[in-house]
Design an enzyme around this catalytic site. Structure first.
Site, mmCIF file in Angstrom:
data_model
loop_
_atom_site.group_PDB
_atom_site.id
_atom_site.type_symbol
_atom_site.label_atom_id
_atom_site.label_comp_id
_atom_site.label_asym_id
_atom_site.label_seq_id
_atom_site.Cartn_x
_atom_site.Cartn_y
_atom_site.Cartn_z
ATOM 1 N N HIS A 225 0.826 -1.208 0.000
ATOM 2 C CA HIS A 225 0.000 0.000 0.000
ATOM 3 C C HIS A 225 0.857 1.254 0.000
ATOM 4 C CE1 HIS A 225 -4.151 -1.227 0.345
ATOM 5 N NE2 HIS A 225 -3.808 -2.200 1.162
ATOM 6 N N CYS B 46 0.717 1.967 -5.700
ATOM 7 C CA CYS B 46 -0.175 2.728 -6.569
ATOM 8 C C CYS B 46 0.357 4.134 -6.798
ATOM 9 C CB CYS B 46 -1.604 2.755 -6.032
ATOM 10 S SG CYS B 46 -1.797 3.645 -4.506
ATOM 11 N N ARG C 139 0.638 2.728 -11.745
ATOM 12 C CA ARG C 139 1.414 2.005 -10.730
ATOM 13 C C ARG C 139 2.830 2.561 -10.735
ATOM 14 N NH1 ARG C 139 -2.926 0.993 -10.064
ATOM 15 N NH2 ARG C 139 -4.019 -0.982 -9.980
#
Lengths: 230, 58
Positions: free
Chosen positions: A129, A198, A207
């Site tokens: 994340h 991300c 990405r």
């Protein structure tokens, strides 16, 4: 059904919706981080326990199944390594878990199933994340060539070195986790590592990728690698 | 709506206030425990893999 009643009901609905939104923001920005930090600590604890219970010493005196001639396959959803990236913080350490399912990424970094094992020829690809759930890769764009990515699987330290600045690509670009990653500049087989997260920070249109190659390994018994501070 | 709930709570003002507080906390708990964990993956912050890390990844 007076005008007063309609106005009052409408205001109550607006206030309720506003409160809900504020609560969702609190949940996303704050609460997921609290839960994720907790879960990651849990996974790190699991690993430490595993490693202290079955140390490498078992090689000599376990009569059981032949010791680690062929390493055990990673189990989906189970942690198997710890990653350190000094650039992201001297105390930055996260568990690496097999698989990239949503629930895995809530508890640590996810190793793409089907990509190479740690330290072998091929591409060891890991996703994490950028924001929410502990923000593990928040400072991803600060990674620079030469930065160390250090991993341990309980017996060996693996030091990877980043080779280029983070590379932005589209979500469908699975070539970046190929054994010889596309667009990475590597042109032959090697022991590579790929990190994905991300981009932009709060979005999902792209990405962000970084690649590293295996620089050195050393047994755990020899102490922490020089790339790690402290 | 809130006026209606308030009028239908039993007891005097203090008891009503206490029950309201408990109700609010219960709602927040249900939201954080069940509703938001369901809703949050629908937001874009979860997409950190290339091709969702799904079957396409050999």
């Amino acid at each position: 059904m007076t005008v007063r009643w309609i106005v009052r009901t409408l205001s109550e609905i607006c206030v309720t919706a506003g409160t809900l939104i504020v609560l969702l923001v609190v949940y996303t920005l704050f609460w997921t981080g609290v839960r994720a930090d907790d879960a990651m600590d849990g996974e790190l604890g699991t690993l430490r326990e595993q490693w202290s219970a079955a140390p490498a010493a078992g090689h000599h005196d376990t009569p059981g199944p032949a010791p680690s001639a062929r390493p055990r396959p990673y189990e989906a959803g189970r942690p198997f390594a710890v990653m350190y990236i000094p650039r992201l913080g001297t105390d930055w350490s996260k568990p690496v878990i097999e698989g990239t399912a949503t629930d895995v990424l809530k508890r640590g970094l996810g190793h793409y199933a089907g990509t190479a094992r740690l330290g072998v020829v091929g591409n060891f690809a890991v996703a994490g994340h950028r924001r929410t759930y502990g923000d593990p890769f928040k400072d991803f764009p600060r990674l620079r060539p030469g930065d160390a990515v250090v991993l341990t699987d309980g017996t060996t330290w693996f030091t990877y070195r980043i080779d280029r600045r983070p590379y932005t690509t589209l979500p469908s670009d699975i070539g970046v986790i190929d054994p010889v990653p596309r667009a990475s500049g590597y042109n032959g087989p090697g022991r590579y590592l790929t990190l994905t997260t991300c981009e932009p920070e709060w979005g999902h249109s792209h990405r962000l990728i970084t690649w590293a190659h295996l620089d050195s390994t050393q047994p755990l018994a020899q102490g922490r690698p020089s790339a790690l501070p402290g | 709506m809130y006026g209606w709930i308030w009028r239908h709570l039993p007891g005097n003002t203090w008891v009503k206030a206490l029950i309201s507080l408990v109700l609010v906390l219960a709602v927040v708990f249900v939201l954080f425990q069940y509703v938001f964990p369901w809703a949050e993956p629908l937001l874009p912050f979860n997409d950190v893999t290339v091709d969702q890390g799904m079957a396409a990844v050999r």
